[in-house]
Motif scaffolding. Sequence first.
Motif, PDB file in Angstrom:
ATOM      1  N   ALA A 255       0.896  -1.236   0.182  1.00 47.12           N
ATOM      2  CA  ALA A 255      -0.154   0.036  -0.026  1.00 47.12           C
ATOM      3  C   ALA A 255       0.875   1.055   0.076  1.00 47.12           C
ATOM      4  O   ALA A 255       1.339   1.683   0.991  1.00 47.12           O
ATOM      5  CB  ALA A 255      -0.962  -0.072   1.257  1.00 47.12           C
TER       6      ALA A 255
ATOM      7  N   LYS B  20       0.458   4.409  -0.228  1.00 46.43           N
ATOM      8  CA  LYS B  20       0.283   5.549   0.690  1.00 46.43           C
ATOM      9  C   LYS B  20       1.024   5.673   2.219  1.00 46.43           C
ATOM     10  O   LYS B  20       1.302   6.453   2.570  1.00 46.43           O
ATOM     11  CB  LYS B  20      -1.236   5.899   0.948  1.00 46.43           C
ATOM     12  CG  LYS B  20      -1.996   4.824   1.957  1.00 46.43           C
ATOM     13  CD  LYS B  20      -3.299   5.302   2.177  1.00 46.43           C
ATOM     14  CE  LYS B  20      -4.006   4.587   3.319  1.00 46.43           C
ATOM     15  NZ  LYS B  20      -4.762   3.276   2.767  1.00 46.43           N
TER      16      LYS B  20
ATOM     17  N   ARG C 127     -15.275  -3.325  -3.834  1.00 46.23           N
ATOM     18  CA  ARG C 127     -15.056  -3.460  -2.624  1.00 46.23           C
ATOM     19  C   ARG C 127     -16.105  -3.490  -1.819  1.00 46.23           C
ATOM     20  O   ARG C 127     -17.103  -2.774  -1.704  1.00 46.23           O
ATOM     21  CB  ARG C 127     -14.441  -2.103  -2.168  1.00 46.23           C
ATOM     22  CG  ARG C 127     -13.875  -2.084  -0.701  1.00 46.23           C
ATOM     23  CD  ARG C 127     -13.086  -0.927  -0.385  1.00 46.23           C
ATOM     24  NE  ARG C 127     -12.672  -0.769   1.185  1.00 46.23           N
ATOM     25  CZ  ARG C 127     -12.009   0.214   1.448  1.00 46.23           C
ATOM     26  NH1 ARG C 127     -11.317   1.036   0.690  1.00 46.23           N
ATOM     27  NH2 ARG C 127     -11.929   0.526   2.843  1.00 46.23           N
TER      28      ARG C 127
ATOM     29  N   GLN D 295      -4.244  -0.825  11.503  1.00 41.48           N
ATOM     30  CA  GLN D 295      -3.773  -1.060  12.531  1.00 41.48           C
ATOM     31  C   GLN D 295      -4.498  -2.299  13.461  1.00 41.48           C
ATOM     32  O   GLN D 295      -5.245  -2.109  14.709  1.00 41.48           O
ATOM     33  CB  GLN D 295      -3.772   0.088  13.731  1.00 41.48           C
ATOM     34  CG  GLN D 295      -2.965   0.049  14.946  1.00 41.48           C
ATOM     35  CD  GLN D 295      -1.592  -0.667  14.850  1.00 41.48           C
ATOM     36  OE1 GLN D 295      -1.016  -0.851  13.719  1.00 41.48           O
ATOM     37  NE2 GLN D 295      -1.137  -1.277  16.012  1.00 41.48           N
TER      38      GLN D 295
ATOM     39  N   GLY E 272      -5.638  -4.348   3.532  1.00 36.37           N
ATOM     40  CA  GLY E 272      -4.194  -4.374   4.297  1.00 36.37           C
ATOM     41  C   GLY E 272      -4.674  -4.398   5.905  1.00 36.37           C
ATOM     42  O   GLY E 272      -5.670  -4.959   6.122  1.00 36.37           O
TER      43      GLY E 272
ATOM     44  N   LEU F 109      -2.964  -5.003   8.760  1.00 34.56           N
ATOM     45  CA  LEU F 109      -2.160  -5.673   9.806  1.00 34.56           C
ATOM     46  C   LEU F 109      -1.602  -4.926  10.725  1.00 34.56           C
ATOM     47  O   LEU F 109      -0.749  -3.883  10.248  1.00 34.56           O
ATOM     48  CB  LEU F 109      -0.881  -6.470   9.160  1.00 34.56           C
ATOM     49  CG  LEU F 109      -1.334  -7.977   8.955  1.00 34.56           C
ATOM     50  CD1 LEU F 109      -0.454  -8.810   8.233  1.00 34.56           C
ATOM     51  CD2 LEU F 109      -2.016  -8.791   9.873  1.00 34.56           C
TER      52      LEU F 109
ATOM     53  N   GLU G 134      -2.902  -6.173   0.679  1.00 32.09           N
ATOM     54  CA  GLU G 134      -2.391  -4.844   0.602  1.00 32.09           C
ATOM     55  C   GLU G 134      -1.782  -4.204   1.934  1.00 32.09           C
ATOM     56  O   GLU G 134      -2.203  -3.261   2.199  1.00 32.09           O
ATOM     57  CB  GLU G 134      -3.563  -3.959   0.131  1.00 32.09           C
ATOM     58  CG  GLU G 134      -4.171  -4.677  -0.939  1.00 32.09           C
ATOM     59  CD  GLU G 134      -5.768  -3.816  -1.207  1.00 32.09           C
ATOM     60  OE1 GLU G 134      -5.993  -3.067  -0.445  1.00 32.09           O
ATOM     61  OE2 GLU G 134      -6.378  -3.963  -2.299  1.00 32.09           O
TER      62      GLU G 134
ATOM     63  N   TYR H 149       3.117   6.273   7.389  1.00 27.24           N
ATOM     64  CA  TYR H 149       2.215   7.573   7.622  1.00 27.24           C
ATOM     65  C   TYR H 149       3.025   8.424   8.366  1.00 27.24           C
ATOM     66  O   TYR H 149       2.313   9.045   9.193  1.00 27.24           O
ATOM     67  CB  TYR H 149       0.831   7.051   8.368  1.00 27.24           C
ATOM     68  CG  TYR H 149       0.211   5.879   7.536  1.00 27.24           C
ATOM     69  CD1 TYR H 149      -0.503   6.124   6.392  1.00 27.24           C
ATOM     70  CD2 TYR H 149       0.180   4.461   8.002  1.00 27.24           C
ATOM     71  CE1 TYR H 149      -1.184   5.247   5.763  1.00 27.24           C
ATOM     72  CE2 TYR H 149      -0.595   3.589   7.332  1.00 27.24           C
ATOM     73  CZ  TYR H 149      -1.058   3.981   6.148  1.00 27.24           C
ATOM     74  OH  TYR H 149      -1.503   2.805   5.279  1.00 27.24           O
TER      75      TYR H 149
HETATM   76  C1  LIG Z   1      -4.722   2.237   3.502  1.00 22.33           C
HETATM   77  C2  LIG Z   1      -4.999   1.158   2.732  1.00 22.33           C
HETATM   78  C3  LIG Z   1      -4.394  -0.062   2.901  1.00 22.33           C
HETATM   79  C4  LIG Z   1      -3.032  -0.170   3.712  1.00 22.33           C
HETATM   80  O1  LIG Z   1      -3.521  -0.279   5.086  1.00 22.33           O
HETATM   81  P1  LIG Z   1      -2.410  -0.523   6.247  1.00 22.33           P
HETATM   82  O2  LIG Z   1      -3.286  -0.246   7.474  1.00 22.33           O
HETATM   83  O3  LIG Z   1      -1.057   0.646   5.981  1.00 22.33           O
HETATM   84  O4  LIG Z   1      -2.020  -2.007   5.889  1.00 22.33           O
HETATM   85  C5  LIG Z   1      -4.816  -1.219   1.995  1.00 22.33           C
HETATM   86  N1  LIG Z   1      -5.783  -1.153   1.316  1.00 22.33           N
HETATM   87  C6  LIG Z   1      -6.721   0.002   1.337  1.00 22.33           C
HETATM   88  C7  LIG Z   1      -7.747  -0.112   0.241  1.00 22.33           C
HETATM   89  C8  LIG Z   1      -6.397   1.097   2.103  1.00 22.33           C
HETATM   90  O5  LIG Z   1      -7.145   2.296   1.911  1.00 22.33           O
END
Ligand SMILES: *Cc1c(COP(=O)(O)O)cnc(C)c1O
Length: 400
Positions: free
Chosen positions: A43, A45, A134, A188, A223, A225, A258, A355
């Motif tokens: 991911a 971001k 989704r 988280q 994602g 974890l 992700e 982040y």
């Molecule tokens: C933010 C996000 C992630 C990653 O989340 P983490 O908590 O950092 O693992 C994965 N998929 C989507 C769609 C997200 O918005």
Amino acid sequence: MDFSSLAAKYGTPLYVYDFDHFKSRYEELKEAFSGRKSLICYAVKANSNLSVIKLFANLGAGADCVSIGEVRRALMAGVPKYKIIFSGVGKRDDEIEEALKEDILFLNLESEAEMLRVEEIARKMDKKARISVRVNPDIDPRTHPYISTGLTENKFGVDIEIAKKMYAYAGKSTHLEPVGIHFHIGSQLTELEPIYEAAQKVSELLKALLALKIDIKFFDVGGGLGVIYDNEETIVPYDYAQAILSTLSGTDVTIVCEPGRFMTANGGYFLTKVLYEKTSKTKRFVIVDGAMNDLIRPTLYEAFHGVEVVGKESVKSKADIVGPICESGDFFAKDEELAETAHGDLVVIKSAGSYGFSMSSNYNTRPRAAEVAVEGGEDRMIRQRESFENLIALEKDFLK
Ligand SMILES: *Cc1c(COP(=O)(O)O)cnc(C)c1O
């Protein structure tokens, strides 16, 4: 890691990333899914630095992107187009068009309206858009409300009933090809049960779709974890993988996950120097040269980060670590036991690799920090410190 030398060499505030740690996180997760087709899409971001994305790409990872800018970063860093996913509730037409032109793996759709936009754009381009929906499984992930995404009160995804309708529609469209199914219930996450329940719910939909001859190839579990910031119990990747796999017996889908935070949080450090100490009637403040514009998690999520004054083991007392920004919310730690500090002492803020930089801003006209990678005992710059010139570049020509 020799934080003092790094601070001396590159200056502060500074982000330092342990690339060997990042690598081991990827490998640990990949290993957990071994024996099954899987694709780990980092991911972007969480930490969007090109060198970070490239590190994961070289290990075989794909990328989960939430803007076309992130898709461009992924491509530039060497992620193959067939490993790139584009997610997010509000994709613009130009972003959809570019994603289709780049022929990425699939777009994660988050509403019926978005599906119709994608179909329309694909039709104009004479293409067939690979998509995934989704699903919002309406499960409480038991995390901070700001990072919970899988409840009907959250803006993300669509209800299972709507998802069914979308798949039925997409399955018949000449310009849509449903190839995936997706959920992501929050960030988280430290408990396995909500993830298992979500996977269970969504796998039932998957099986119903397969029975209808809708050929879903990817089961994208998102994602989320969790990692250790303080003393949390976290989910063991092996248990995580087993819980998900247990819901997929009798199917042959590729598992996509992700992870963002899991990959980069614990291997990142934010280094900042002490400017001054002062005490009020009730409080001891340690004022440092980093600020909330560099790392906003404490302010935004009431997040805890471990802190340490490098090389100081003297008597400790409670202190707030605060930055120079004109906001009471500008703090890294509150009431933490901290050694006595002097001007120039180095403070390390731990678990800052996710982040952190990617949420930084220029508030108070503060240039963003530099970023450094440490790999195999060698350090190298991966993003230059911003200059004042960088900050005003897009304004100065308009001065009258
Ligand atoms: C933010 C996000 C992630 C990653 O989340 P983490 O908590 O950092 O693992 C994965 N998929 C989507 C769609 C997200 O918005």
